[in-house]
Design a protein around this motif. Structure first.
Motif: not given
Length: 370
Positions: A111-125
């Motif tokens: 929470a609030p969530g949505g990213v990994l530890y470095d503040g970014t996501s590995r998922l995208h489209r």
């Protein structure tokens, strides 16, 4: 392929292709063997918790490590792992004191969530970011997770059912052993006999509780609770469960576990307590929900209200121990699996869970449609 919630108001997940980047430093890639369908996923779909979308749901998973990010030394390619949605930093004051489930850094993933530890996501489209759920996102064929959230377990255990250790089992058993520390000979009541509640029942049995009262509106669930260790049952649909509990235990229960997390069930748990008893809130309510109790009565009866986040779990210690208990027959997991479905049926599995009829449905990536 992934099961993605594209809109917080849509109430449905869609089976879609998503691009997955490789693991960053301190991360691993995991080929998902199975993932459980949990009520926490329903909170997101119902917009009861505010998290960013689009998001790949799922937080109760198991799989095989297929790639290591830079600096990962505690795991090897080929390891069988159970995923933990608390991926501890091992550096904050709570981690250092052994209270892993309170890790302040890991909570930033939740929470609030949505990213990994470095503040970014590995998922995208394409150019659109897809968010992670609780640092896991196991409604997927593959996931990138922090290495501290991938817990190595023995390879001779069936990897599919082990996914339940990552949430339902750890949360329920841990609430008994870690949070409440139920002692031998205690009297215990469990409100809600889904996957978590039935795990509470088992935890109470393994702790040596003398009487374990299973409470649910679904008789088939309390009947199953009997086979897992409950000594008696209450049909909550037949009348006031508090009055029924008091008939069975006139002095009230030593421990009452609310494994549902509704306002009514939390208040019932407090009302069922005996002198010196503890109400343990295990099920999670909608954000902003508030329960009421009488503080004077609580103080005069020397009672407690305990919150149990993830069963106060210590993943690296508790997960392998729970797997060992399963393998030696002390802990039952197969009995909690109500169905197996292909990943493409995630939406249908969530709909079924919402009815209260199912326990834990396992989503199996690559499983053929039946």
């Amino acid at each position: 392929m992934y099961a993605v919630l594209f809109s917080g108001n849509a109430g449905e997940v869609e089976f879609a292709e998503v691009d997955l980047d490789g693991p960053g430093p301190g991360e691993v890639r995991v080929q998902i063997a199975a993932t459980g369908v949990c009520h926490s996923d329903l909170h997101i779909i119902r917009n009861e918790w505010t998290l960013p979308v689009p998001m790949v749901l799922g937080h109760e998973g198991s799989g095989i490590v297929t790639e290591l990010g830079a600096g990962v030394t505690e795991l090897e390619v080929g390891d069988h792992v159970v995923l933990s949605w608390v991926a501890p930093c091992n550096e904050c004051r709570y981690c250092k004191s052994g209270h892993i489930a309170r890790c302040t850094v890991a909570m930033n993933l939740v929470a609030p969530g949505g990213v990994l530890y470095d503040g970014t996501s590995r998922l995208h489209r394409g150019g659109e970011r897809i968010y992670h759920y609780q640092g896991v996102s196991s409604f997927a064929e593959e996931a990138i997770v922090p290495a501290s959230g991938a817990i190595r377990v023995r390879k001779d255990a069936p990897l599919d059912v082990l996914c339940l250790v990552g949430c339902a089992i750890a949360t329920g058993v841990g609430a008994v052993t870690n949070t409440a520390k139920v002692e031998k000979g205690a009297t215990v009541a469990v409100i809600g006999c889904g996957g978590v509640g039935l795990s509470v029942v088992q935890g109470a049995r393994m702790a040596g509780a003398e009487r374990i009262v299973a409470i649910d509106v679904q008789p088939h669930k309390t009947e199953l609770a009997r086979t897992l260790g409950a000594t008696e049952e209450i049909d909550a649909s037949a009348g006031d469960p508090v009055a029924a509990l008091r008939e069975s235990l006139p002095d009230g229960a030593d421990y009452v576990f609310d494994a549902i997390g509704k306002i009514a069930t939390t208040e019932q748990a407090i009302a069922m307590l005996g002198m010196g008893g503890a109400a343990v809130v295990v099920g999670l309510p909608a954000a902003g929900a508030k329960a009421s109790f009488e503080p004077l009565a609580l103080a005069e009866a020397d009672q407690r209200i305990l919150g149990s986040n993830y069963g106060s779990v210590r993943p690296a210690i508790d997960f392998p121990a729970l797997v060992d208990q399963y393998m030696n027959g002390e802990l039952k997991i197969d009995e909690l699996v109500s169905a197996r479905r292909p990943l493409a049926e995630a939406g249908a599995a969530l709909d079924e869970l919402a009815t209260g009829a199912s326990l834990r449905t396992l989503l199996i990536p690559g499983r053929s449609q039946r």
